[in-house]
Design a protein around this motif. Structure first.
Motif, PDB file in Angstrom:
ATOM      1  N   PRO A 160      -9.201   2.548  -5.879  1.00  0.00           N
ATOM      2  CA  PRO A 160      -9.662   2.697  -4.488  1.00  0.00           C
ATOM      3  C   PRO A 160     -10.188   1.385  -3.913  1.00  0.00           C
ATOM      4  O   PRO A 160      -9.971   1.084  -2.733  1.00  0.00           O
ATOM      5  CB  PRO A 160     -10.772   3.742  -4.600  1.00  0.00           C
ATOM      6  N   GLU A 161     -10.882   0.585  -4.741  1.00  0.00           N
ATOM      7  CA  GLU A 161     -11.411  -0.699  -4.271  1.00  0.00           C
ATOM      8  C   GLU A 161     -10.279  -1.664  -3.938  1.00  0.00           C
ATOM      9  O   GLU A 161     -10.337  -2.384  -2.926  1.00  0.00           O
ATOM     10  CB  GLU A 161     -12.314  -1.301  -5.350  1.00  0.00           C
ATOM     11  N   GLN A 162      -9.246  -1.675  -4.758  1.00  0.00           N
ATOM     12  CA  GLN A 162      -8.115  -2.561  -4.497  1.00  0.00           C
ATOM     13  C   GLN A 162      -7.348  -2.130  -3.255  1.00  0.00           C
ATOM     14  O   GLN A 162      -6.895  -2.975  -2.477  1.00  0.00           O
ATOM     15  CB  GLN A 162      -7.208  -2.595  -5.729  1.00  0.00           C
ATOM     16  N   ARG A 163      -7.233  -0.848  -3.050  1.00  0.00           N
ATOM     17  CA  ARG A 163      -6.572  -0.354  -1.838  1.00  0.00           C
ATOM     18  C   ARG A 163      -7.349  -0.771  -0.596  1.00  0.00           C
ATOM     19  O   ARG A 163      -6.750  -1.160   0.418  1.00  0.00           O
ATOM     20  CB  ARG A 163      -6.441   1.175  -1.896  1.00  0.00           C
ATOM     21  N   ALA A 164      -8.667  -0.714  -0.682  1.00  0.00           N
ATOM     22  CA  ALA A 164      -9.498  -1.119   0.454  1.00  0.00           C
ATOM     23  C   ALA A 164      -9.315  -2.600   0.739  1.00  0.00           C
ATOM     24  O   ALA A 164      -9.263  -3.018   1.910  1.00  0.00           O
ATOM     25  CB  ALA A 164     -10.965  -0.802   0.165  1.00  0.00           C
ATOM     26  N   LEU A 165      -9.222  -3.406  -0.312  1.00  0.00           N
ATOM     27  CA  LEU A 165      -8.995  -4.838  -0.130  1.00  0.00           C
ATOM     28  C   LEU A 165      -7.660  -5.102   0.564  1.00  0.00           C
ATOM     29  O   LEU A 165      -7.558  -5.941   1.467  1.00  0.00           O
ATOM     30  CB  LEU A 165      -9.025  -5.554  -1.481  1.00  0.00           C
ATOM     31  N   LEU A 166      -6.642  -4.391   0.147  1.00  0.00           N
ATOM     32  CA  LEU A 166      -5.330  -4.556   0.780  1.00  0.00           C
ATOM     33  C   LEU A 166      -5.372  -4.133   2.242  1.00  0.00           C
ATOM     34  O   LEU A 166      -4.772  -4.772   3.103  1.00  0.00           O
ATOM     35  CB  LEU A 166      -4.275  -3.743   0.031  1.00  0.00           C
ATOM     36  N   GLN A 167      -6.070  -3.067   2.528  1.00  0.00           N
ATOM     37  CA  GLN A 167      -6.182  -2.604   3.909  1.00  0.00           C
ATOM     38  C   GLN A 167      -6.877  -3.634   4.792  1.00  0.00           C
ATOM     39  O   GLN A 167      -6.550  -3.793   5.968  1.00  0.00           O
ATOM     40  CB  GLN A 167      -6.935  -1.272   3.956  1.00  0.00           C
ATOM     41  N   SER A 168      -7.808  -4.382   4.198  1.00  0.00           N
ATOM     42  CA  SER A 168      -8.503  -5.428   4.961  1.00  0.00           C
ATOM     43  C   SER A 168      -7.658  -6.686   5.107  1.00  0.00           C
ATOM     44  O   SER A 168      -7.991  -7.574   5.894  1.00  0.00           O
ATOM     45  CB  SER A 168      -9.821  -5.791   4.264  1.00  0.00           C
ATOM     46  N   GLU A 169      -6.553  -6.755   4.327  1.00  0.00           N
ATOM     47  CA  GLU A 169      -5.646  -7.898   4.322  1.00  0.00           C
ATOM     48  C   GLU A 169      -6.376  -9.197   3.999  1.00  0.00           C
ATOM     49  O   GLU A 169      -6.050 -10.267   4.517  1.00  0.00           O
ATOM     50  CB  GLU A 169      -4.887  -8.004   5.659  1.00  0.00           C
ATOM     51  N   GLN A 170      -7.356  -9.081   3.113  1.00  0.00           N
ATOM     52  CA  GLN A 170      -8.139 -10.256   2.707  1.00  0.00           C
ATOM     53  C   GLN A 170      -7.853 -10.667   1.265  1.00  0.00           C
ATOM     54  O   GLN A 170      -8.548 -11.497   0.706  1.00  0.00           O
ATOM     55  CB  GLN A 170      -9.635  -9.950   2.855  1.00  0.00           C
ATOM     56  N   VAL A 171      -6.847 -10.074   0.657  1.00  0.00           N
ATOM     57  CA  VAL A 171      -6.556 -10.383  -0.745  1.00  0.00           C
ATOM     58  C   VAL A 171      -5.842 -11.727  -0.875  1.00  0.00           C
ATOM     59  O   VAL A 171      -5.192 -12.200   0.060  1.00  0.00           O
ATOM     60  CB  VAL A 171      -5.677  -9.296  -1.399  1.00  0.00           C
ATOM     61  N   LYS A 172      -5.993 -12.326  -2.045  1.00  0.00           N
ATOM     62  CA  LYS A 172      -5.268 -13.551  -2.366  1.00  0.00           C
ATOM     63  C   LYS A 172      -3.990 -13.155  -3.100  1.00  0.00           C
ATOM     64  O   LYS A 172      -4.038 -12.469  -4.115  1.00  0.00           O
ATOM     65  CB  LYS A 172      -6.122 -14.463  -3.251  1.00  0.00           C
ATOM     66  N   THR A 173      -2.859 -13.561  -2.558  1.00  0.00           N
ATOM     67  CA  THR A 173      -1.576 -13.193  -3.160  1.00  0.00           C
ATOM     68  C   THR A 173      -0.958 -14.389  -3.861  1.00  0.00           C
ATOM     69  O   THR A 173      -0.808 -15.462  -3.271  1.00  0.00           O
ATOM     70  CB  THR A 173      -0.598 -12.659  -2.097  1.00  0.00           C
ATOM     71  N   ASP A 174      -0.617 -14.183  -5.125  1.00  0.00           N
ATOM     72  CA  ASP A 174       0.101 -15.198  -5.900  1.00  0.00           C
ATOM     73  C   ASP A 174       1.496 -14.665  -6.204  1.00  0.00           C
ATOM     74  O   ASP A 174       1.684 -13.466  -6.421  1.00  0.00           O
ATOM     75  CB  ASP A 174      -0.630 -15.511  -7.214  1.00  0.00           C
ATOM     76  N   LEU A 215       0.813  -1.219   0.000  1.00  0.00           N
ATOM     77  CA  LEU A 215       0.000   0.000   0.000  1.00  0.00           C
ATOM     78  C   LEU A 215       0.846   1.269   0.000  1.00  0.00           C
ATOM     79  O   LEU A 215       0.396   2.321  -0.468  1.00  0.00           O
ATOM     80  CB  LEU A 215      -0.936   0.012   1.204  1.00  0.00           C
ATOM     81  N   LEU A 216       2.049   1.190   0.505  1.00  0.00           N
ATOM     82  CA  LEU A 216       2.941   2.346   0.456  1.00  0.00           C
ATOM     83  C   LEU A 216       3.204   2.774  -0.983  1.00  0.00           C
ATOM     84  O   LEU A 216       3.526   3.939  -1.254  1.00  0.00           O
ATOM     85  CB  LEU A 216       4.276   2.019   1.146  1.00  0.00           C
ATOM     86  N   TYR A 217       3.077   1.812  -1.899  1.00  0.00           N
ATOM     87  CA  TYR A 217       3.382   2.064  -3.310  1.00  0.00           C
ATOM     88  C   TYR A 217       2.146   1.821  -4.178  1.00  0.00           C
ATOM     89  O   TYR A 217       2.255   1.396  -5.330  1.00  0.00           O
ATOM     90  CB  TYR A 217       4.555   1.183  -3.741  1.00  0.00           C
ATOM     91  N   ALA A 218       0.983   2.131  -3.626  1.00  0.00           N
ATOM     92  CA  ALA A 218      -0.276   1.912  -4.348  1.00  0.00           C
ATOM     93  C   ALA A 218      -0.335   2.708  -5.647  1.00  0.00           C
ATOM     94  O   ALA A 218      -0.833   2.218  -6.666  1.00  0.00           O
ATOM     95  CB  ALA A 218      -1.459   2.280  -3.454  1.00  0.00           C
ATOM     96  N   ASP A 219       0.171   3.914  -5.633  1.00  0.00           N
ATOM     97  CA  ASP A 219       0.155   4.726  -6.846  1.00  0.00           C
ATOM     98  C   ASP A 219       1.049   4.111  -7.926  1.00  0.00           C
ATOM     99  O   ASP A 219       0.684   4.073  -9.105  1.00  0.00           O
ATOM    100  CB  ASP A 219       0.621   6.155  -6.551  1.00  0.00           C
ATOM    101  N   THR A 220       2.204   3.635  -7.511  1.00  0.00           N
ATOM    102  CA  THR A 220       3.141   3.026  -8.462  1.00  0.00           C
ATOM    103  C   THR A 220       2.539   1.790  -9.107  1.00  0.00           C
ATOM    104  O   THR A 220       2.721   1.535 -10.307  1.00  0.00           O
ATOM    105  CB  THR A 220       4.453   2.655  -7.740  1.00  0.00           C
TER     106      THR A 220
END
Length: 274
Positions: free
Chosen positions: A247-261, A237-242
């Motif tokens: 906004p929806e993806q940032r919210a998902l990351l903040q919830s730490e509920q994303v699936k990471t591959d 999230l520190l590099y969300a702009d990069t």
């Protein structure tokens, strides 16, 4: 008795004094890593989008004596001298040493290899070979990276993972200049932005976060509080702009509920000829 001195002699003497002063100043301001910077500027080039670089190992071979002179200069630094430096100077030294010795390792067999992994064996990886005379010991690349750079989170700096270069296409760029203490923070930030802006290696598609395998191998390093980031998601999230996150993806990351591959790593040699 006054000695007559022709004008041209006076001018010659004055010019000589200025030249000597300039040379003395140059010697004083020359840094340990200037020769490495010169080699990098000559033999490292950015790729089309500047996300990565390619290396002219043939050019390095032609100037191998200059590379070895630089490595010898690093070897002359004692542990006591190193310990007296501030963290930025220490870290710049270690990053440059790792990268320069990696190039030298490639040159030992170049052009007869396709990957740095070709320099290892079934029993020992190339990163575990002890062949580097540094700080009064004989070290391996692993010793430099994992013990000196990462060990005990001394430098509290996860961005080092975008600065050390493993001579592979999948690795973050070998920077076209040496790391220097006076601008290290800026250099590390540029390297981080450079790597994370490469959508082929780091991206988010819908709710799926796709990252380089670097984030899998060293996940813990990104969760140790850098800029208050205590999870991989908060670091990203520190590099969300990069990364171009919505906004929806940032919210998902903040919830730490994303699936990471984690994406496959390309171990092919980062040779300019490829």
């Amino acid at each position: 008795m006054r000695i007559f001195m022709p004008v041209w002699v006076k001018r010659y003497v004055a010019a000589t004094v200025v030249l000597l002063a300039m040379l003395a100043f140059s010697a004083q301001t020359k840094t340990l890593h200037d020769d490495w910077s010169t080699l990098l500027a000559e033999h490292v080039s950015p790729t089309a989008q500047s996300h990565n670089t390619v290396v002219d190992y043939t050019g390095f071979l032609a100037q191998r004596s200059a590379l070895k002179n630089y490595l010898n200069a690093l070897e002359q630094v004692t542990q006591a001298e190193f310990a007296a430096w501030d963290d930025a100077k220490q870290l710049a030294f270690l990053l440059n040493a790792y990268n320069a010795w990696t190039v030298e390792l490639i040159l030992t067999e170049y052009p007869n290899l396709d990957s740095i992994k070709d320099l290892g064996s079934f029993f020992r990886s190339p990163w575990k070979k002890s062949f580097i005379p540094l700080l009064g010991k004989v070290l391996s690349l692993d010793d430099i990276e994992h013990d000196l750079i990462r060990g005990d989170n001394k430098y509290q700096e996860p961005r080092i993972h975008f600065a050390v270069n493993c001579a592979s296409i999948g690795c973050p760029a070998l920077r076209e200049e040496a790391y220097e203490a006076s601008k290290l923070d800026m250099q590390l930030e540029q390297q981080t932005l450079r790597f994370l802006s490469d959508r082929s290696r780091n991206n988010m598609q819908g709710e799926a976060l796709n990252l380089s395998s670097i984030f899998k191998w060293y996940k813990n390093d990104f969760e140790l509080g850098f800029r208050s980031a205590n999870s991989l998601e908060s670091f990203v999230l520190l590099y969300a702009d990069t990364l171009g996150l919505s906004p929806e993806q940032r919210a998902l990351l903040q919830s730490e509920q994303v699936k990471t591959d984690y994406l496959d790593y390309d171990w092919q040699l980062n040779d300019v000829k490829r």
